[in-house]
Design a protein around this motif. Structure first.
Motif, PDB file in Angstrom:
ATOM      1  N   ARG A 119     -16.774  11.454  24.397  1.00  0.00           N
ATOM      2  CA  ARG A 119     -17.303  13.065  23.971  1.00  0.00           C
ATOM      3  C   ARG A 119     -18.090  12.823  22.339  1.00  0.00           C
ATOM      4  O   ARG A 119     -19.119  13.534  22.379  1.00  0.00           O
ATOM      5  CB  ARG A 119     -15.917  13.728  23.616  1.00  0.00           C
ATOM      6  N   GLU A 120     -17.567  12.105  21.587  1.00  0.00           N
ATOM      7  CA  GLU A 120     -18.318  12.071  20.314  1.00  0.00           C
ATOM      8  C   GLU A 120     -19.687  11.196  20.586  1.00  0.00           C
ATOM      9  O   GLU A 120     -20.583  11.978  20.014  1.00  0.00           O
ATOM     10  CB  GLU A 120     -17.528  11.078  19.212  1.00  0.00           C
ATOM     11  N   ILE A 121     -19.953  10.264  21.393  1.00  0.00           N
ATOM     12  CA  ILE A 121     -21.218   9.754  21.560  1.00  0.00           C
ATOM     13  C   ILE A 121     -21.905  10.778  22.211  1.00  0.00           C
ATOM     14  O   ILE A 121     -23.233  11.178  22.019  1.00  0.00           O
ATOM     15  CB  ILE A 121     -20.868   8.468  22.665  1.00  0.00           C
ATOM     16  N   LEU A 122     -21.464  11.545  23.318  1.00  0.00           N
ATOM     17  CA  LEU A 122     -22.347  12.586  24.048  1.00  0.00           C
ATOM     18  C   LEU A 122     -22.723  13.668  22.945  1.00  0.00           C
ATOM     19  O   LEU A 122     -24.044  14.139  23.181  1.00  0.00           O
ATOM     20  CB  LEU A 122     -21.418  13.093  24.989  1.00  0.00           C
ATOM     21  N   ALA A 123     -21.786  13.942  22.114  1.00  0.00           N
ATOM     22  CA  ALA A 123     -22.256  15.124  21.022  1.00  0.00           C
ATOM     23  C   ALA A 123     -23.345  14.507  20.190  1.00  0.00           C
ATOM     24  O   ALA A 123     -24.207  15.380  19.631  1.00  0.00           O
ATOM     25  CB  ALA A 123     -21.111  15.487  20.215  1.00  0.00           C
ATOM     26  N   GLN A 124     -23.348  13.239  19.849  1.00  0.00           N
ATOM     27  CA  GLN A 124     -24.502  12.544  18.920  1.00  0.00           C
ATOM     28  C   GLN A 124     -25.670  12.481  19.580  1.00  0.00           C
ATOM     29  O   GLN A 124     -26.799  12.528  18.888  1.00  0.00           O
ATOM     30  CB  GLN A 124     -23.893  11.370  18.299  1.00  0.00           C
ATOM     31  N   CYS A 125     -25.656  12.399  20.888  1.00  0.00           N
ATOM     32  CA  CYS A 125     -26.923  12.132  21.722  1.00  0.00           C
ATOM     33  C   CYS A 125     -27.670  13.439  21.921  1.00  0.00           C
ATOM     34  O   CYS A 125     -28.654  13.627  22.544  1.00  0.00           O
ATOM     35  CB  CYS A 125     -26.778  11.217  22.839  1.00  0.00           C
ATOM     36  N   ARG A 126     -26.953  14.765  21.954  1.00  0.00           N
ATOM     37  CA  ARG A 126     -27.513  16.127  22.523  1.00  0.00           C
ATOM     38  C   ARG A 126     -28.954  16.355  21.790  1.00  0.00           C
ATOM     39  O   ARG A 126     -29.580  17.110  22.286  1.00  0.00           O
ATOM     40  CB  ARG A 126     -26.545  16.959  22.159  1.00  0.00           C
ATOM     41  N   GLU A 127     -28.787  15.862  20.615  1.00  0.00           N
ATOM     42  CA  GLU A 127     -29.942  16.507  19.909  1.00  0.00           C
ATOM     43  C   GLU A 127     -31.233  15.832  20.324  1.00  0.00           C
ATOM     44  O   GLU A 127     -31.429  14.715  20.509  1.00  0.00           O
ATOM     45  CB  GLU A 127     -30.098  16.236  18.352  1.00  0.00           C
ATOM     46  N   LEU A 128     -32.483  16.586  20.517  1.00  0.00           N
ATOM     47  CA  LEU A 128     -33.754  15.894  21.270  1.00  0.00           C
ATOM     48  C   LEU A 128     -34.411  15.449  20.079  1.00  0.00           C
ATOM     49  O   LEU A 128     -34.523  15.677  18.892  1.00  0.00           O
ATOM     50  CB  LEU A 128     -34.489  16.985  21.855  1.00  0.00           C
ATOM     51  N   PRO A 129     -35.352  14.525  20.426  1.00  0.00           N
ATOM     52  CA  PRO A 129     -36.217  13.863  19.268  1.00  0.00           C
ATOM     53  C   PRO A 129     -36.991  14.863  18.711  1.00  0.00           C
ATOM     54  O   PRO A 129     -37.271  16.129  18.853  1.00  0.00           O
ATOM     55  CB  PRO A 129     -37.065  12.997  20.301  1.00  0.00           C
ATOM     56  N   SER A 130     -37.467  14.500  17.210  1.00  0.00           N
ATOM     57  CA  SER A 130     -37.989  15.467  16.371  1.00  0.00           C
ATOM     58  C   SER A 130     -39.082  16.041  17.174  1.00  0.00           C
ATOM     59  O   SER A 130     -40.087  15.411  17.538  1.00  0.00           O
ATOM     60  CB  SER A 130     -38.118  14.750  15.145  1.00  0.00           C
ATOM     61  N   ASP A 131     -39.244  17.207  16.922  1.00  0.00           N
ATOM     62  CA  ASP A 131     -40.755  18.122  17.331  1.00  0.00           C
ATOM     63  C   ASP A 131     -40.796  18.093  18.922  1.00  0.00           C
ATOM     64  O   ASP A 131     -41.634  18.820  19.242  1.00  0.00           O
ATOM     65  CB  ASP A 131     -41.830  17.391  16.891  1.00  0.00           C
ATOM     66  N   PHE A 132     -39.641  17.655  19.531  1.00  0.00           N
ATOM     67  CA  PHE A 132     -39.751  17.652  21.082  1.00  0.00           C
ATOM     68  C   PHE A 132     -39.711  19.036  21.575  1.00  0.00           C
ATOM     69  O   PHE A 132     -40.552  19.389  22.755  1.00  0.00           O
ATOM     70  CB  PHE A 132     -38.677  16.722  21.640  1.00  0.00           C
TER      71      PHE A 132
END
Length: 470
Positions: A119-132
């Motif tokens: 769950r922590e890994i998924l939370a860390q990965c939710r943000e999309l790349p900068s300016d995407f």
């Protein structure tokens, strides 16, 4: 952004399409003549065996002495009955989608420590790349969220440092990122569609790392970011039941077909999204909602058995509805007596409808489920067992959760990305051959004709604007 206007006139298209119809017609008898299994289906409706999998079991009948015998539907994820999984989440009052994603990817139920870390890994990965969001979603809005999701998934390829690396480690990393990010892509695409096409305010809320997937979605689509725990748990159940459905469904098979070619993860997942978009697949939940709208317009009391039966009869006769003769949400390629996903969502919908003022809507859907098999037998002489499928009740659940119709099929995709990813990994590890079925050519041989000696069966030149002719 202005819409592109094609220079091809309607008159030219009509002429050209007439030629297409003449050159592409294949008689149905030819399929029987050459033993072709249309839709990769056997004569009894069962699917052609195309592969082996350990990920999911979809059971809707059994074979007894060569005969197909109906049975209550059972859906198993990695050998675990879906019904038992949902019951455990209800009994322990907890979210389950992340646990299902782990199970599908890794093949076993996670321990508490593993699930917490995942769950922590998924939370860390939710943000999309900068300016995407600005570059890929805001600047190129789409009227269809599924279309935008597919395009965004393809765009992520160019931002991946090693997109074509087919090692299991790299594919797993890509899968985890997509499971985390696809819900955000969906929500951002919807907010921007609201602004561009509906003229309403859009809300791009920050991600809360402590939220599970269902909570993240409700937080992103609600303008006030307010939702109840009960709402998020109900949405979580929807994600669980949509997460996987075997290797033979159209979108998963599409993902496996592309994977077998050795292509990248983003291409395979975009193809799966494109498949799920179709009204014969994931897009069927929208067709159910459309049918229910026709029902409300056609009868004075949607809970009256006689009125609903008359409407369904007209639908089958192509006198009502969308004119196809189909009652959406009824029937399935595998399930005969029941679709276990529909059974789960029906009970959830029954309980929630009483709290939200949707009791009449629930009663009308229940009438459709009960009346359709008998009306089909009466009108079509149909003896095949017909049961409600998951689409009949999922739309009602989404409506009760105040989720806009724009997101009905995209929500399906945000759940199914877990199953697609598991099948991609399995295909890479066990497939070994490119999937290539055969097609029988039934055209007759012809002698080549020099261009000067050819005759025209249509004059398309007259439909080309004079200033463009050469």
């Amino acid at each position: 952004m202005a819409n592109y206007v094609s220079p091809i006139s309607d008159s030219a298209l009509e002429i050209l399409c007439g030629q297409l119809e003449n050159k592409n017609r294949i008689e149905l008898d030819d399929y029987w003549k050459y033993g072709v299994k249309r839709g990769l289906r056997n004569a009894d409706g069962t699917g052609v065996m195309a592969g082996l999998t350990k990920i999911c079991s979809v059971e809707g009948y059994y074979i007894d002495d060569g005969e197909k015998v109906p049975r209550e539907g059972v859906l198993k994820y990695r050998g675990y009955n879906l019904k038992d999984f949902v019951s455990a989440c209800d009994r322990e009052d907890r979210f389950g989608f992340e646990e299902v994603a782990w199970l599908l990817l890794f093949g076993s139920l996670p321990t508490q420590r593993q699930l917490k870390a995942f769950r922590e890994i998924l939370a860390q990965c939710r943000e999309l790349p900068s300016d995407f969001v600005e570059d890929m979603i805001m600047k190129n809005p789409s009227k269809n969220i599924m279309n935008k999701m597919a395009r965004c998934v393809l765009a992520l390829y160019s931002l991946d440092e090693d997109p074509d690396n087919l090692s299991i480690e790299n594919i797993l990393k890509q899968a985890i990122h997509l499971i985390a990010q696809l819900p955000m892509i969906m929500c951002y695409a919807y907010q921007i569609k609201r602004r561009i096409f509906y003229g309403k305010s859009m809300y791009l809320h920050p991600v809360k790392p402590e939220y599970d997937t269902a909570q993240t979605i409700l937080n992103a689509i609600r303008s006030d970011r307010k939702f109840t725990y009960e709402e998020s748990r109900l949405l979580d159940t929807c994600l669980i039941v949509h997460a996987e459905h075997g290797g033979g469904n159209n979108s998963t098979f599409a993902a496996r077909v592309l994977t077998s070619s050795g292509t990248d993860t983003y291409s395979a997942m975009a193809a799966a999204i494109g498949s799920l978009k179709g009204p014969r697949h994931g897009g069927a939940n929208l067709k159910v909602c459309e049918m229910l709208s026709y029902l409300e317009e056609s009868v004075s009391d949607i809970t009256n058995e006689g009125q609903v039966a008359d409407f369904l009869t007209k639908v089958i006769r192509k006198e009502a509805g969308d004119g196809t003769g189909l009652i959406y949400g009824m029937g399935h390629a595998v399930y005969t007596k029941s679709d276990p996903r529909a059974v789960i969502l029906k009970e959830k919908a029954r309980a929630y409808a009483e709290k939200t003022g949707f009791s009449d809507n629930f009663k009308s859907i229940e009438l459709i489920e009960r009346l359709t098999p008998e009306i089909f037998r009466k009108e079509k002489g149909e003896t095949k067992r017909i049961c409600a499928n998951v689409d009949l009740y999922s739309g009602l659940v989404y409506k009760m959760l105040r989720i806009p119709e724009d997101l009905f099929t995209p929500l399906f995709a945000t759940a199914r990305i877990a199953g697609w990813s598991a099948h991609r990994i399995e295909e890479i590890m066990t497939g070994g051959r490119i999937i290539r079925p055969a097609y029988k050519n039934v055209s007759l041989p012809r002698e080549y004709v020099d261009i000067a000696d050819r005759t025209e069966d249509t004059n398309i030149e007259e439909y080309i604007p004079s200033e463009e002719r050469t």
